[in-house]
Design a protein around this motif. Structure first.
Motif, PDB file in Angstrom:
ATOM      1  N   ALA A   1       0.826  -1.213   0.000  1.00  0.00           N
ATOM      2  CA  ALA A   1       0.000   0.000   0.000  1.00  0.00           C
ATOM      3  C   ALA A   1       0.861   1.265   0.000  1.00  0.00           C
ATOM      4  O   ALA A   1       0.566   2.225  -0.721  1.00  0.00           O
ATOM      5  CB  ALA A   1      -0.936   0.002   1.207  1.00  0.00           C
TER       6      ALA A   1
ATOM      7  N   GLY B   1       2.460   1.794  -3.276  1.00  0.00           N
ATOM      8  CA  GLY B   1       1.499   1.962  -4.372  1.00  0.00           C
ATOM      9  C   GLY B   1       1.138   3.413  -4.643  1.00  0.00           C
ATOM     10  O   GLY B   1       1.584   4.315  -3.931  1.00  0.00           O
ATOM     11  N   ASN B   2       0.302   3.622  -5.632  1.00  0.00           N
ATOM     12  CA  ASN B   2      -0.035   4.990  -6.033  1.00  0.00           C
ATOM     13  C   ASN B   2      -1.334   5.502  -5.434  1.00  0.00           C
ATOM     14  O   ASN B   2      -1.672   6.665  -5.588  1.00  0.00           O
ATOM     15  CB  ASN B   2      -0.129   5.058  -7.571  1.00  0.00           C
ATOM     16  N   ASP B   3      -2.060   4.617  -4.771  1.00  0.00           N
ATOM     17  CA  ASP B   3      -3.364   5.003  -4.223  1.00  0.00           C
ATOM     18  C   ASP B   3      -3.192   5.652  -2.844  1.00  0.00           C
ATOM     19  O   ASP B   3      -3.001   4.973  -1.843  1.00  0.00           O
ATOM     20  CB  ASP B   3      -4.240   3.737  -4.137  1.00  0.00           C
ATOM     21  N   LYS B   4      -3.268   6.971  -2.807  1.00  0.00           N
ATOM     22  CA  LYS B   4      -3.030   7.716  -1.560  1.00  0.00           C
ATOM     23  C   LYS B   4      -4.061   7.358  -0.490  1.00  0.00           C
ATOM     24  O   LYS B   4      -3.726   7.185   0.680  1.00  0.00           O
ATOM     25  CB  LYS B   4      -3.054   9.224  -1.852  1.00  0.00           C
ATOM     26  N   LYS B   5      -5.316   7.257  -0.900  1.00  0.00           N
ATOM     27  CA  LYS B   5      -6.408   6.902   0.030  1.00  0.00           C
ATOM     28  C   LYS B   5      -6.124   5.562   0.709  1.00  0.00           C
ATOM     29  O   LYS B   5      -6.288   5.417   1.912  1.00  0.00           O
ATOM     30  CB  LYS B   5      -7.743   6.800  -0.752  1.00  0.00           C
ATOM     31  N   GLU B   6      -5.736   4.583  -0.134  1.00  0.00           N
ATOM     32  CA  GLU B   6      -5.457   3.245   0.375  1.00  0.00           C
ATOM     33  C   GLU B   6      -4.296   3.278   1.377  1.00  0.00           C
ATOM     34  O   GLU B   6      -4.326   2.646   2.431  1.00  0.00           O
ATOM     35  CB  GLU B   6      -5.118   2.306  -0.805  1.00  0.00           C
ATOM     36  N   ARG B   7      -3.263   4.041   1.027  1.00  0.00           N
ATOM     37  CA  ARG B   7      -2.095   4.167   1.909  1.00  0.00           C
ATOM     38  C   ARG B   7      -2.512   4.757   3.254  1.00  0.00           C
ATOM     39  O   ARG B   7      -2.140   4.246   4.312  1.00  0.00           O
ATOM     40  CB  ARG B   7      -1.064   5.084   1.243  1.00  0.00           C
ATOM     41  N   GLU B   8      -3.313   5.809   3.195  1.00  0.00           N
ATOM     42  CA  GLU B   8      -3.767   6.442   4.438  1.00  0.00           C
ATOM     43  C   GLU B   8      -4.602   5.482   5.283  1.00  0.00           C
ATOM     44  O   GLU B   8      -4.465   5.418   6.500  1.00  0.00           O
ATOM     45  CB  GLU B   8      -4.597   7.697   4.116  1.00  0.00           C
ATOM     46  N   ARG B   9      -5.457   4.717   4.599  1.00  0.00           N
ATOM     47  CA  ARG B   9      -6.322   3.769   5.298  1.00  0.00           C
ATOM     48  C   ARG B   9      -5.489   2.721   6.029  1.00  0.00           C
ATOM     49  O   ARG B   9      -5.686   2.447   7.218  1.00  0.00           O
ATOM     50  CB  ARG B   9      -7.243   3.070   4.287  1.00  0.00           C
TER      51      ARG B   9
END
Lengths: 89, 89, 89, 89
Positions: free
Chosen positions: C63, C66-74
């Protein structure tokens, strides 16, 4: 309460906590700060256990041997309450 | 010990724990498994508190009101010990 | 999740918990039961730590890289949440 | 580390702890002292969680996105370590 022992221990913890504050002021590494906070908590747990021990050997014995049923119930209920809370902090 | 209440609660926890095992077998999301394990622990804390409460209202009263000083000291020491351990688990 | 290790550990805990239930059925001494419940909790803490370790080394790395900022934050928020809960159980 | 928030919180805890010391000096009731110590610990847990949150959103992201595998492993291992310790204090 046997005041001397608890006081001395709490003042040591206060010094420890002040050290943690200094670490944060000097921008110490986060994980080192967390570890020191955990050490402060472990020390506080020991103070609580000491205070409880003295409490059991004084107030609790007096209340349980006394004739006031309400007082006895109150004193015993408090023990369960701090025990239950101790599992949450 | 008032056996019924503790037994019923422990069997509920056992069912909960078996549910966690099933989650792992079915490859559930790690964080969800950890959260369920924490819920199992919270339930176990409640069982412990209940058992301690009954213990205080039976064995501890008997020991503290009794004439055996050694026994009284032993029983009170155990309370401090489980309290201290409860801060560590 | 590296399922084998966690499963094996959880099944050992289940056996331990079943032993505690048997103790209560056989009317064991309250304090001994509480101590065994605390041992079960200590074992559960170890399982949680193991699962978190694997989670950090797989999902969290994926995560965060990866490029998904939302996913990383989650994913990072969840870590703080289980940490915070771990101080309460 | 976002120093301001953590500092402010820790100084509040220090004030709280000083209040506990005063309680002991004034010979307050044991159980009230234990309860206040537990409140101090709950506050410290919140500070730790806040510091961890900031750490995850800064150092951990940097390390996990970086090229140094050793550093990444070190940073993730520390998270598991403070998590495991948090179940013990």
């Amino acid at each position: 309460m046997e005041t001397e022992g608890a006081l001395r221990r709490l003042k040591t913890v206060e010094g420890h906590l002040r050290g943690v504050i200094r670490m944060v002021e000097e921008d110490a590494y986060c994980i080192d700060v967390i570890r020191q906070i955990q050490a402060v908590e472990a020390a506080l747990n020991k103070v609580s256990a000491k205070i409880l021990e003295e409490h059991l050997n004084s107030c609790v014995i007096t209340a349980v041997q006394g004739n006031d049923k309400k007082e006895r119930e109150r004193v015993l209920k408090e023990i369960t309450e701090v025990f239950e809370m101790s599992t949450k902090v």
